[in-house]
Design an enzyme around this catalytic site. Sequence first.
Site, PDB file in Angstrom:
ATOM      1  N   LYS A 177       0.869  -1.183   0.000  1.00 12.31           N
ATOM      2  CA  LYS A 177       0.000   0.000   0.000  1.00 12.31           C
ATOM      3  C   LYS A 177       0.899   1.225   0.000  1.00 12.31           C
ATOM      4  O   LYS A 177       1.253   1.751   1.049  1.00 12.31           O
ATOM      5  CB  LYS A 177      -0.923  -0.029   1.220  1.00 12.31           C
TER       6      LYS A 177
HETATM    7  C1  PLP Z   1      -6.387  -0.195   0.412  1.00 14.03           C
HETATM    8  C2  PLP Z   1      -6.636  -0.855  -0.896  1.00 14.03           C
HETATM    9  C3  PLP Z   1      -7.645  -1.834  -1.058  1.00 14.03           C
HETATM   10  C4  PLP Z   1      -8.622  -2.182   0.000  1.00 14.03           C
HETATM   11  O1  PLP Z   1      -8.066  -2.654   1.186  1.00 14.03           O
HETATM   12  P1  PLP Z   1      -8.918  -2.637   2.524  1.00 14.03           P
HETATM   13  O2  PLP Z   1      -7.993  -3.209   3.540  1.00 14.03           O
HETATM   14  O3  PLP Z   1     -10.093  -3.491   2.290  1.00 14.03           O
HETATM   15  O4  PLP Z   1      -9.295  -1.225   2.782  1.00 14.03           O
HETATM   16  C5  PLP Z   1      -7.744  -2.451  -2.299  1.00 14.03           C
HETATM   17  N1  PLP Z   1      -6.928  -2.123  -3.323  1.00 14.03           N
HETATM   18  C6  PLP Z   1      -5.972  -1.191  -3.196  1.00 14.03           C
HETATM   19  C7  PLP Z   1      -5.110  -0.875  -4.364  1.00 14.03           C
HETATM   20  C8  PLP Z   1      -5.789  -0.537  -1.978  1.00 14.03           C
HETATM   21  O5  PLP Z   1      -4.842   0.405  -1.867  1.00 14.03           O
END
Ligand code: PLP
Length: 365
Positions: free
Chosen positions: A204
């Site tokens: 992330k």
């Molecule tokens: C944060 C994110 C998600 C969703 O993750 P959650 O933990 O469910 O909030 C999905 N795809 C991407 C690219 C992300 O950055």
Amino acid sequence: MSGGDKLDFEIRPNPAPVSAGDRAALLANPGFGRVFTDHMVTVRYAEGKGWYDARVEARAPIPMDPASAVLHYAQEIFEGLKAYRAADGSVTMFRPEANAARFIASAHRLAMPELPAETFVESLRRLVEIDRGWIPEGPDASLYLRPFMFASEVFLGVRPANEYLYCVIASPAGAYFAGGVEPVTVWVSPDYTRAAPGGTGAAKCGGNYAASLAAQAEAIEAGCEQVVFLDAVQRRFVDELGGMNVFFVYDDNTLVTPPLTGTILPGITRDAVLALAARSGHRVEERPVSFADWQADAASGRLREVFACGTAAVITPIGRVRFPDGEFLVGEGGPGRATMALREQLVAIQRGEAEDPYGWVQRVL
Ligand SMILES: *Cc1c(COP(=O)(O)O)cnc(C)c1O
């Protein structure tokens, strides 16, 4: 912090917080990501010294040298999760340890230091505690927490930085869908991909988002709300949206989502949906879904529903799919039954209104 000593947070309350009246006005209609609380968390890291100077302090601009490494090489990661006010007045968070673990995994990929999971969770709890008056009331409202870390070292050489700043800010959020849950139209980008094998798709990091924005702009241009990215190698299989994972629901009660092969972000909502769907009698499969099959199965009616999921919007139905050669509907284009049932189950657990058999909800205050 080094050698496993526990890091203590110094609390420096904001000497000039927003007045109760102004805060109430802001909380009446906070939208998403525009209103911020009175405080933030900062923790510093230096190579050889470890984590130090953990603070909860007044939210303020971060002074930054123009040669700070993050501004040049984008060594940055983040997280996103929500704190909720429960009916009994207590404050809860949804699976914060999962965010802590993912933050560590993202740090490894971006060659950054590991923030201990307990420091991560404590930093959230401390911020929510001091800013608890900023948690909005209402069935769809929450306090969105945004932990992030970046390379703060002043150095233009290309290598992992030796200094980092970890921060947490908080932003009250109202209902993501002001007029109820509306299906979105997605754009299947012919030009852009999001993540390649061996790349940073599972981390992330802000860089992934920067790389998705041209595609997002193309989607808006085409009258769509979101982009669906196909795999970078064959351009055949569905990966995910720019910031949400994707699920397919078939007429034989099977729920399918693409597998975590390193190019997809391992969503915590995705993981929760897999568990809830299995519990409510769906057959769940993690396997690749090609765009050609998506189109053919929507046409035959075998594919009944498609939805996207992530922390911010929880579960979003996908009603219409557009690509350069045309467009098609999924089902009748409205929110599907299975989609909405899963959404209700998940939201009820998150808000403490339904039993939580998985121990996902953590009381923090
Ligand atoms: C944060 C994110 C998600 C969703 O993750 P959650 O933990 O469910 O909030 C999905 N795809 C991407 C690219 C992300 O950055």
